[in-house]
Design a protein around this motif. Structure first.
Motif, mmCIF file in Angstrom:
data_model
loop_
_atom_site.group_PDB
_atom_site.id
_atom_site.type_symbol
_atom_site.label_atom_id
_atom_site.label_comp_id
_atom_site.label_asym_id
_atom_site.label_seq_id
_atom_site.Cartn_x
_atom_site.Cartn_y
_atom_site.Cartn_z
ATOM 1 N N ALA A 50 138.419 62.645 21.974
ATOM 2 C CA ALA A 50 137.854 62.103 23.206
ATOM 3 C C ALA A 50 136.326 62.136 23.188
ATOM 4 N N HIS A 51 135.768 63.026 22.385
ATOM 5 C CA HIS A 51 134.303 63.129 22.271
ATOM 6 C C HIS A 51 133.779 62.389 21.048
ATOM 7 N N GLY A 52 134.602 61.539 20.465
ATOM 8 C CA GLY A 52 134.144 60.715 19.349
ATOM 9 C C GLY A 52 134.352 61.296 17.972
ATOM 10 N N VAL A 53 134.912 62.521 17.906
ATOM 11 C CA VAL A 53 135.142 63.165 16.600
ATOM 12 C C VAL A 53 136.541 62.757 16.137
ATOM 13 N N THR A 54 136.648 61.534 15.649
ATOM 14 C CA THR A 54 137.933 60.997 15.214
ATOM 15 C C THR A 54 138.129 61.259 13.722
ATOM 16 N N PRO A 55 139.386 61.247 13.259
ATOM 17 C CA PRO A 55 139.606 61.424 11.813
ATOM 18 C C PRO A 55 138.879 60.378 10.988
ATOM 19 N N GLU A 56 138.849 59.147 11.494
ATOM 20 C CA GLU A 56 138.192 58.074 10.748
ATOM 21 C C GLU A 56 136.697 58.342 10.576
ATOM 22 N N LEU A 57 136.043 58.762 11.660
ATOM 23 C CA LEU A 57 134.608 59.050 11.571
ATOM 24 C C LEU A 57 134.342 60.234 10.648
ATOM 25 N N GLU A 59 136.136 61.393 8.167
ATOM 26 C CA GLU A 59 136.375 61.032 6.769
ATOM 27 C C GLU A 59 135.245 60.159 6.226
ATOM 28 N N GLU A 60 134.807 59.189 7.014
ATOM 29 C CA GLU A 60 133.699 58.334 6.586
ATOM 30 C C GLU A 60 132.452 59.161 6.292
ATOM 31 N N GLU A 61 132.167 60.122 7.163
ATOM 32 C CA GLU A 61 130.978 60.951 6.968
ATOM 33 C C GLU A 61 131.108 61.829 5.728
ATOM 34 N N ILE A 62 132.304 62.370 5.483
ATOM 35 C CA ILE A 62 132.496 63.187 4.284
ATOM 36 C C ILE A 62 132.238 62.360 3.037
ATOM 37 N N VAL A 63 132.845 61.177 2.974
ATOM 38 C CA VAL A 63 132.701 60.331 1.791
ATOM 39 C C VAL A 63 131.264 59.832 1.656
ATOM 40 N N ARG A 64 130.637 59.493 2.785
ATOM 41 C CA ARG A 64 129.253 59.010 2.728
ATOM 42 C C ARG A 64 128.307 60.096 2.239
ATOM 43 N N ARG A 65 128.562 61.313 2.663
ATOM 44 C CA ARG A 65 127.637 62.394 2.347
ATOM 45 C C ARG A 65 127.895 63.035 0.989
ATOM 46 N N ALA A 155 148.568 64.384 4.272
ATOM 47 C CA ALA A 155 147.145 64.088 4.470
ATOM 48 C C ALA A 155 146.902 62.624 4.151
ATOM 49 N N THR A 156 146.719 61.835 5.175
ATOM 50 C CA THR A 156 146.501 60.408 4.993
ATOM 51 C C THR A 156 145.095 60.035 5.453
ATOM 52 N N GLY A 157 144.620 58.910 4.966
ATOM 53 C CA GLY A 157 143.305 58.433 5.351
ATOM 54 C C GLY A 157 142.953 57.184 4.574
ATOM 55 N N ARG A 158 141.759 56.700 4.811
ATOM 56 C CA ARG A 158 141.330 55.464 4.169
ATOM 57 C C ARG A 158 141.041 55.646 2.688
ATOM 58 N N TYR A 159 140.517 56.826 2.329
ATOM 59 C CA TYR A 159 140.041 57.031 0.970
ATOM 60 C C TYR A 159 140.977 57.939 0.172
ATOM 61 N N CYS A 160 140.971 57.715 -1.129
ATOM 62 C CA CYS A 160 141.720 58.563 -2.047
ATOM 63 C C CYS A 160 140.989 58.535 -3.383
ATOM 64 N N ALA A 161 140.674 59.697 -3.918
ATOM 65 C CA ALA A 161 139.947 59.746 -5.182
ATOM 66 C C ALA A 161 140.821 59.209 -6.306
ATOM 67 N N PRO A 162 140.234 58.507 -7.257
ATOM 68 C CA PRO A 162 141.023 58.010 -8.391
ATOM 69 C C PRO A 162 141.490 59.157 -9.279
ATOM 70 N N GLY A 163 142.594 58.920 -9.969
ATOM 71 C CA GLY A 163 143.102 59.919 -10.903
ATOM 72 C C GLY A 163 143.981 60.947 -10.220
ATOM 73 N N PRO A 164 144.480 61.907 -10.986
ATOM 74 C CA PRO A 164 145.369 62.934 -10.419
ATOM 75 C C PRO A 164 144.626 63.837 -9.440
ATOM 76 N N ARG A 165 145.360 64.292 -8.445
ATOM 77 C CA ARG A 165 144.752 65.196 -7.470
ATOM 78 C C ARG A 165 144.579 66.583 -8.071
ATOM 79 N N PRO A 166 143.549 67.322 -7.649
ATOM 80 C CA PRO A 166 143.389 68.701 -8.131
ATOM 81 C C PRO A 166 144.639 69.513 -7.849
ATOM 82 N N SER A 167 145.067 70.289 -8.821
ATOM 83 C CA SER A 167 146.260 71.110 -8.655
ATOM 84 C C SER A 167 145.884 72.581 -8.691
#
Length: 238
Positions: A50-57, A59-65, A155-167
């Motif tokens: 409700a205060h604008g801290v959405t999962p989309e925002l 995630e975008e900030e994490i990937v951008r930064r 864990a879903t979202g717009r982005y996914c790193a290429p290759g196998p996930r860290p195990s």
């Protein structure tokens, strides 16, 4: 510590780890906890959104930064887009590092970068070494291995790193450990016998280190306003 966490709070911590893996990050930072917190169906999460801290925002900030993939956390204090305007391409920097030092160079450097700075090896008497090791592994288990509970949601979202996930085990950063410690303090301050999602989100409004404060600022969310809204929401529900 985790034995006092509710199932929902444990699931949130597990979801933070899964978001980190999805993004190819070999650490769990405060930003991943914030992303998980914004994604749940709990009342505190609704306040975040409700205060604008959405999962989309978030995630975008994490990937951008910090970007995607191994070694992303090494660039956590840098603004990828801002550097691009002066001709510095972080993706090209990563590629050249891996070309010079191997594909695992950034992963190894990231693990070193996120190692707790309070761990400084030094000579210790044998008895102290044994006691230190027992305390060290107890603390590590307490932070990195939540008590068994229901599996976290996917864990879903717009982005996914290429290759196998860290195990295997991926460590918590000092900032994310601090958030969990602050959640315990929040519960104690309210004299609550449990540690729930609301206490974790309150801790996110308090933490001063890591990426959480700038992401909240980017969302236009005042930490003080978030805190007041969360406390009001739970006060009405009690």
């Amino acid at each position: 510590m985790f034995e006092r966490f509710t199932q929902e709070a444990r699931a949130l911590v597990g979801l933070a780890s899964e978001h980190a893996r999805r993004l190819g990050h070999r650490y769990v930072g405060g930003e991943h906890i914030l992303l998980a917190a914004a994604s749940t169906g709990q009342p505190a999460s609704a306040v975040l959104r409700a205060h604008g801290v959405t999962p989309e925002l978030v995630e975008e900030e994490i990937v951008r930064r910090v970007g995607l993939g191994a070694g992303a956390g090494l660039f956590g204090g840098l603004d990828k887009d801002a550097l691009a305007t002066i001709g510095i391409d972080l993706d090209a920097v990563r590629a050249r590092i891996e070309a010079s030092f191997g594909p695992q160079a950034l992963a190894r450097a990231a693990q070193m970068a996120h190692r707790d700075p309070r761990r400084r090896p030094g000579p210790r008497p044998p008895g102290l070494v044994r006691r230190w090791r027992r305390r060290h592994w107890a603390r590590r288990a307490m932070i990195s291995a939540p008590a068994p509970g229901p599996p976290p949601p996917e864990a879903t979202g717009r982005y996914c790193a290429p290759g196998p996930r860290p195990s295997g085990h991926i460590p918590f950063t000092p900032a994310s450990k601090k958030i969990l410690e602050l959640a315990v303090r929040e519960a104690a301050a309210r004299q609550d016998s449990h540690i729930g999602v609301e206490h974790i989100v309150l801790a996110l409004t308090t933490i001063k280190q890591g990426l959480v404060p700038p992401i909240l600022s980017e969302a236009g969310a005042s930490a003080a306003a978030l805190r007041t809204a969360i406390l009001d929401r739970y006060r009405r529900a009690s």
